[in-house]
Design a protein around this motif. Structure first.
Motif, mmCIF file in Angstrom:
data_model
loop_
_atom_site.group_PDB
_atom_site.id
_atom_site.type_symbol
_atom_site.label_atom_id
_atom_site.label_comp_id
_atom_site.label_asym_id
_atom_site.label_seq_id
_atom_site.Cartn_x
_atom_site.Cartn_y
_atom_site.Cartn_z
ATOM 1 N N ARG A 290 0.882 -1.125 -0.153
ATOM 2 C CA ARG A 290 0.632 -0.024 0.251
ATOM 3 C C ARG A 290 0.605 1.167 0.351
ATOM 4 O O ARG A 290 0.388 2.622 -1.057
ATOM 5 C CB ARG A 290 -0.963 -0.103 1.092
ATOM 6 N N VAL A 291 1.701 1.429 0.287
ATOM 7 C CA VAL A 291 2.768 3.068 1.123
ATOM 8 C C VAL A 291 3.636 2.883 -0.634
ATOM 9 O O VAL A 291 3.617 3.974 -1.194
ATOM 10 C CB VAL A 291 4.083 2.161 2.441
ATOM 11 N N ALA A 292 3.085 1.658 -1.215
ATOM 12 C CA ALA A 292 4.166 1.483 -2.996
ATOM 13 C C ALA A 292 3.228 2.265 -3.304
ATOM 14 O O ALA A 292 3.551 3.096 -4.381
ATOM 15 C CB ALA A 292 4.837 0.613 -2.869
ATOM 16 N N MET A 293 1.850 1.733 -3.771
ATOM 17 C CA MET A 293 0.510 2.625 -4.305
ATOM 18 C C MET A 293 0.700 3.932 -3.869
ATOM 19 O O MET A 293 0.616 4.916 -4.973
ATOM 20 C CB MET A 293 -0.419 1.738 -4.173
ATOM 21 N N GLY A 294 0.548 4.095 -2.750
ATOM 22 C CA GLY A 294 0.501 5.801 -2.468
ATOM 23 C C GLY A 294 1.725 6.578 -2.851
ATOM 24 O O GLY A 294 1.170 7.406 -3.093
ATOM 25 N N ARG A 295 2.615 6.012 -2.760
ATOM 26 C CA ARG A 295 3.680 6.853 -3.639
ATOM 27 C C ARG A 295 4.013 6.729 -4.700
ATOM 28 O O ARG A 295 3.965 8.110 -5.145
ATOM 29 C CB ARG A 295 5.125 6.591 -2.875
ATOM 30 N N ALA A 296 3.126 6.196 -5.296
ATOM 31 C CA ALA A 296 3.173 5.826 -6.907
ATOM 32 C C ALA A 296 2.069 6.836 -7.134
ATOM 33 O O ALA A 296 1.784 7.393 -8.618
ATOM 34 C CB ALA A 296 2.702 4.495 -7.627
ATOM 35 N N ILE A 297 1.181 6.763 -6.805
ATOM 36 C CA ILE A 297 -0.079 7.959 -6.512
ATOM 37 C C ILE A 297 0.619 8.778 -6.741
ATOM 38 O O ILE A 297 -0.573 10.249 -7.877
ATOM 39 C CB ILE A 297 -1.382 7.109 -5.904
ATOM 40 N N LEU A 298 0.487 9.441 -5.221
ATOM 41 C CA LEU A 298 1.010 10.730 -4.953
ATOM 42 C C LEU A 298 1.668 11.383 -6.126
ATOM 43 O O LEU A 298 2.236 12.453 -6.451
ATOM 44 C CB LEU A 298 1.678 11.100 -3.680
ATOM 45 N N GLU A 299 2.784 10.681 -6.064
ATOM 46 C CA GLU A 299 4.665 11.325 -7.075
ATOM 47 C C GLU A 299 4.698 11.001 -7.837
ATOM 48 O O GLU A 299 5.977 11.609 -8.982
ATOM 49 C CB GLU A 299 5.344 10.317 -5.926
ATOM 50 N N LYS A 300 4.122 10.476 -8.701
ATOM 51 C CA LYS A 300 4.186 9.995 -10.088
ATOM 52 C C LYS A 300 2.736 10.647 -10.975
ATOM 53 O O LYS A 300 2.655 11.012 -12.086
ATOM 54 C CB LYS A 300 4.443 8.893 -10.348
ATOM 55 N N ALA A 301 1.410 9.603 -10.173
ATOM 56 C CA ALA A 301 0.454 9.168 -11.421
ATOM 57 C C ALA A 301 -0.120 11.013 -11.160
ATOM 58 O O ALA A 301 -0.211 11.630 -12.637
ATOM 59 C CB ALA A 301 -0.146 8.013 -10.986
ATOM 60 N N LEU A 302 -0.416 11.551 -10.167
ATOM 61 C CA LEU A 302 -1.032 12.795 -10.172
ATOM 62 C C LEU A 302 -0.072 13.862 -11.262
ATOM 63 O O LEU A 302 -0.908 14.496 -11.670
ATOM 64 C CB LEU A 302 -1.584 12.832 -8.177
ATOM 65 N N PRO A 303 0.914 13.826 -10.688
ATOM 66 C CA PRO A 303 1.297 14.881 -11.350
ATOM 67 C C PRO A 303 1.574 14.578 -12.746
ATOM 68 O O PRO A 303 1.344 15.487 -13.909
ATOM 69 C CB PRO A 303 3.102 14.326 -10.843
ATOM 70 N N SER A 304 1.109 12.952 -13.611
ATOM 71 C CA SER A 304 1.257 13.093 -14.963
ATOM 72 C C SER A 304 0.222 13.805 -15.517
ATOM 73 O O SER A 304 0.199 13.953 -16.376
ATOM 74 C CB SER A 304 1.697 11.654 -15.541
ATOM 75 N N PHE A 305 -1.236 13.749 -14.389
ATOM 76 C CA PHE A 305 -2.355 14.492 -15.310
ATOM 77 C C PHE A 305 -2.398 15.602 -14.938
ATOM 78 O O PHE A 305 -2.653 16.422 -15.954
ATOM 79 C CB PHE A 305 -3.589 13.539 -14.427
ATOM 80 N N ILE A 306 -1.677 16.239 -14.097
ATOM 81 C CA ILE A 306 -2.420 17.635 -13.271
ATOM 82 C C ILE A 306 -1.214 18.685 -13.595
ATOM 83 O O ILE A 306 -1.667 19.480 -13.543
ATOM 84 C CB ILE A 306 -2.751 17.738 -11.529
ATOM 85 N N GLY A 307 -0.258 17.877 -13.795
ATOM 86 C CA GLY A 307 1.354 18.535 -13.892
ATOM 87 C C GLY A 307 1.356 20.011 -12.652
ATOM 88 O O GLY A 307 1.241 20.051 -11.561
ATOM 89 N N ASP A 308 1.155 21.276 -12.818
ATOM 90 C CA ASP A 308 1.457 22.574 -12.183
ATOM 91 C C ASP A 308 -0.093 23.317 -12.165
ATOM 92 O O ASP A 308 0.582 24.559 -11.459
ATOM 93 C CB ASP A 308 2.399 23.272 -12.349
ATOM 94 N N ASP A 309 -0.825 22.733 -12.348
ATOM 95 C CA ASP A 309 -2.466 23.042 -11.838
ATOM 96 C C ASP A 309 -3.026 23.560 -10.954
ATOM 97 O O ASP A 309 -3.102 21.587 -10.232
ATOM 98 C CB ASP A 309 -3.587 22.935 -12.785
ATOM 99 N N ASP A 310 -3.439 24.053 -10.487
ATOM 100 C CA ASP A 310 -3.509 24.087 -9.201
ATOM 101 C C ASP A 310 -4.929 24.467 -8.650
ATOM 102 O O ASP A 310 -5.438 24.776 -7.799
ATOM 103 C CB ASP A 310 -3.138 25.613 -8.178
ATOM 104 N N ALA A 311 -5.999 24.097 -10.243
ATOM 105 C CA ALA A 311 -7.133 23.812 -9.653
ATOM 106 C C ALA A 311 -7.546 22.822 -8.095
ATOM 107 O O ALA A 311 -6.769 21.885 -8.041
ATOM 108 C CB ALA A 311 -7.930 23.196 -10.907
ATOM 109 N N PRO A 312 -8.636 22.989 -7.851
ATOM 110 C CA PRO A 312 -9.157 21.778 -6.638
ATOM 111 C C PRO A 312 -8.642 20.272 -7.335
ATOM 112 O O PRO A 312 -9.097 20.082 -8.426
ATOM 113 C CB PRO A 312 -10.763 22.264 -6.581
ATOM 114 N N VAL A 313 -8.626 19.724 -5.930
ATOM 115 C CA VAL A 313 -8.006 17.947 -6.689
ATOM 116 C C VAL A 313 -9.187 16.950 -5.872
ATOM 117 O O VAL A 313 -9.801 17.133 -4.407
ATOM 118 C CB VAL A 313 -7.016 17.571 -6.230
#
Length: 604
Positions: A290-313
């Motif tokens: 789970r920790v590895a999954m969380g790190r992948a979600i927060l540090e890799k996947a989300l930035p790849s989708f959102i970039g530097d857009d500061d709109a609400p998540v």
């Protein structure tokens, strides 16, 4: 006695050590773009006493303004510990917080108000996160479609603007059709299947997103060594005011679960038994995948989708992980926590990444509002398990209220499904009302609120009187499993042994278990302790407590209906004189009957 305590007369509670001095001026909250600066609001405390556990509300006031709505933000703290938090919209300059219980420590109150012009009161959104237990089929056990039909009726009753779904598993289009049946064109849902076919499990598609907002973009499949679209997917959603939000459904690994291990640790702590796992070993449950999954979600996947857009998540889903905010030093003595302090690493990662756990934000006291989401079907064990979440991130997101649902709608209660399956899934649903600050008319319906858990909980105080020594008791039952579930195990003084009705051949209920007290006694109460194992099969839900002088003729004392919990259930016998105490089990989980102990108390 109820006391009204204005700010300048707060010495009443300060003397009692419960209210610390209030700063003359509160620090303003950060000022989001185009959002007015909050100002201190006048307030008073309205309490029914001045001792720990007394119930209080905060009554705040400010001068009303024409064509404005006022947003009151109220926080009650002891140092860094938050005990209550409320955000209330008002047009008459008055706001009353939800009730909260005074803690043992001194508290300070911070009340602020922001005046919002009509048309700039924000966009309200109702967010809902839910694991549907194999598409509403109860893991394939319910084949008629009735549970899914009722589930869709419940979803329409909640009427979320954004619905994060886990375990859609083949029901996604049926749910979309059910949500849109009879809806006008402007309020229809879009449904997005987020799990791609190459990531299906044996059950098929997992994650779905439903929304009444405009779907501007569906994010592409993300996959690496730790996660795929089975774990995370989302879309950019357009708001009526031209802005947008990012919305994601998510799921992380379910095996090696704290649900089992913390229940066991809590029982062992409560009864002074040797621990099977240390605190650090409990935290290791999160570190398996789970920790590895969380790190992948927060540090890799989300930035790849959102970039530097500061709109609400906005994120919702089933993490199979426990909330670190609930297991701090602040709540170690809360019901079911048994002194445990557990900084769960996965949910702390989300907090460190700027995400708000909306249920705990809106319901700050984890003792009064445990938010149990696992499991309304198989039972709530000793430690309150909250594994389903709605998270938000962004300075323009305001959390107004949040609740969990774990009971069928009143119109569905009493149905053929209801007794065995009291909710539509094995997970509770999490519902949160937020407002996205900026242009908009603001909330247009009542804000969701959770109910405090004032039920017996884990554990109630010992009944009055003196427990009858186990050596003076004996027990018989109309059905029992020889050896493994002898009725004598219910009166042996050992909480690790159980009475259990016979199996695998199940005798139809009602079942009877009778305790012989050895002689007539004047009884103050009797405690029925459910078995403390993780498997709660046989836990008594409905029945009648009866007494007798001769063991033949019994009279009813009280009809009982108990929760699906491992907490003991006490019945006040009010000095009843009897030699025999009998429990008639009208319904136990799984059609069985089981008890760890029956403990009669006699008047001293």
């Amino acid at each position: 006695m109820r006391r009204s305590v204005p700010p300048l007369a707060a010495a009443t509670l300060a003397v009692a050590g419960l209210l610390a001095p209030v700063p003359a001026a509160a620090d303003p909250a950060p000022n989001p773009i185009a959002y007015p600066v909050p100002r201190p609001a006048a307030y008073r405390l309205d309490c029914d006493g001045d001792r720990p556990g007394s119930t209080c509300t905060v009554v705040a006031t400010a001068k009303p303004r024409a064509r404005h709505v006022q947003e009151f933000a109220i926080t009650v703290r002891s140092g860094e510990q938050v005990w209550a938090r409320d955000t209330i919209r008002s047009r008459d300059g008055h706001a009353r917080s939800r009730p909260f219980a005074l803690p043992e420590q001194k508290v300070t109150v911070k009340a602020q108000v922001t005046s919002l012009a009509d048309g700039f009161a924000g966009t309200p959104l109702r967010l809902m996160s839910w694991n549907l237990y194999v598409g509403g089929t109860i893991n394939g056990q319910e084949k008629t479609g009735e549970n899914l039909r009722q589930m869709i009726e419940y979803l329409n009753e909640v009427d979320p603007d954004v619905l994060f779904v886990v375990e859609g598993y083949g029901s996604g289009h049926k749910i979309l059709d059910g949500l849109n049946a009879g809806r006008p064109a402007g309020k229809r849902f879009s449904g997005v299947r987020l799990t791609h076919p190459e990531d299906y499990s044996v059950n098929g598609d997992n994650l779905w997103l439903y929304t009444k907002l405009k779907v501007e973009k569906v994010y592409p499949r993300y996959a690496d060594a730790d996660i795929t679209s089975f774990n995370l997917g989302g879309a950019r959603l357009g708001l009526p005011n031209g802005k947008h939000v990012h919305a994601f459904s998510m799921w992380t690994w379910h095996e090696i679960s704290a649900n089992w291990d913390v229940h066991e640790a809590a029982v062992q702590n409560l009864y002074g038994q040797p621990r099977t796992k240390t605190d650090e070993q409990l935290l290791d449950d999160d570190r398996f995948r789970r920790v590895a999954m969380g790190r992948a979600i927060l540090e890799k996947a989300l930035p790849s989708f959102i970039g530097d857009d500061d709109a609400p998540v906005l994120m919702g889903g089933d993490l199979n992980a426990w909330p670190y905010l609930d297991w701090t030093e602040q709540f170690k003595n809360a019901r079911g926590h048994a002194g445990l302090v557990l900084p769960w690493p996965l949910t702390k990662m989300f907090a460190d990444a700027g995400f708000v756990d909306t249920f705990r934000h809106a319901n700050a006291d984890a003792g009064r509002y445990p938010g149990r989401t696992w499991s309304p079907m198989s039972g709530y064990r000793s430690a309150p398990a909250r594994i389903d979440y709605v998270f938000t991130r962004g300075r323009d997101v305001g959390v107004l209220g949040s609740r969990t649902d774990d009971r069928r709608l009143p119109s569905h209660q009493g149905s053929a499904l209801d007794q065995t399956y009291p909710f539509y899934s094995d997970h509770s649903a999490v519902i949160t009302d937020v407002v996205i600050r900026g242009r908009g008319t603001g909330p247009d319906r009542p804000i969701v609120t959770d109910e405090p858990e004032n039920a017996p909980g884990v554990w109630p105080a010992t009944p009055a009187g003196t427990p009858v020594p186990p050596a003076e008791l004996s027990a018989t039952a109309t059905t029992f499993k020889p050896g493994a579930g002898d009725p004598a195990r219910a009166v042996d003084g050992d909480l690790t042994t159980d009475y259990h009705s016979d199996y695998p051949e199940i005798v139809p209920q009602p079942h009877f278990i009778t305790v012989d007290l050895g002689r007539v006694r004047n009884l103050s109460a009797v405690r029925f302790q459910p078995k403390l194992r993780y498997d709660m099969n046989g836990t008594v839900m409905k029945g009648v407590v009866q007494v007798s002088d001769d063991g033949t003729t019994f009279r009813d004392v009280e009809r009982v209906e108990w929760p699906r919990m491992t907490a003991p259930n006490d019945v006040d016998l009010k000095g009843t004189a009897a030699r025999f105490v009998r429990l008639r089990v009208d319904y136990g989980m799984g059609g069985a009957s089981a008890l760890a102990e029956i403990i009669p108390y006699e008047i001293s």
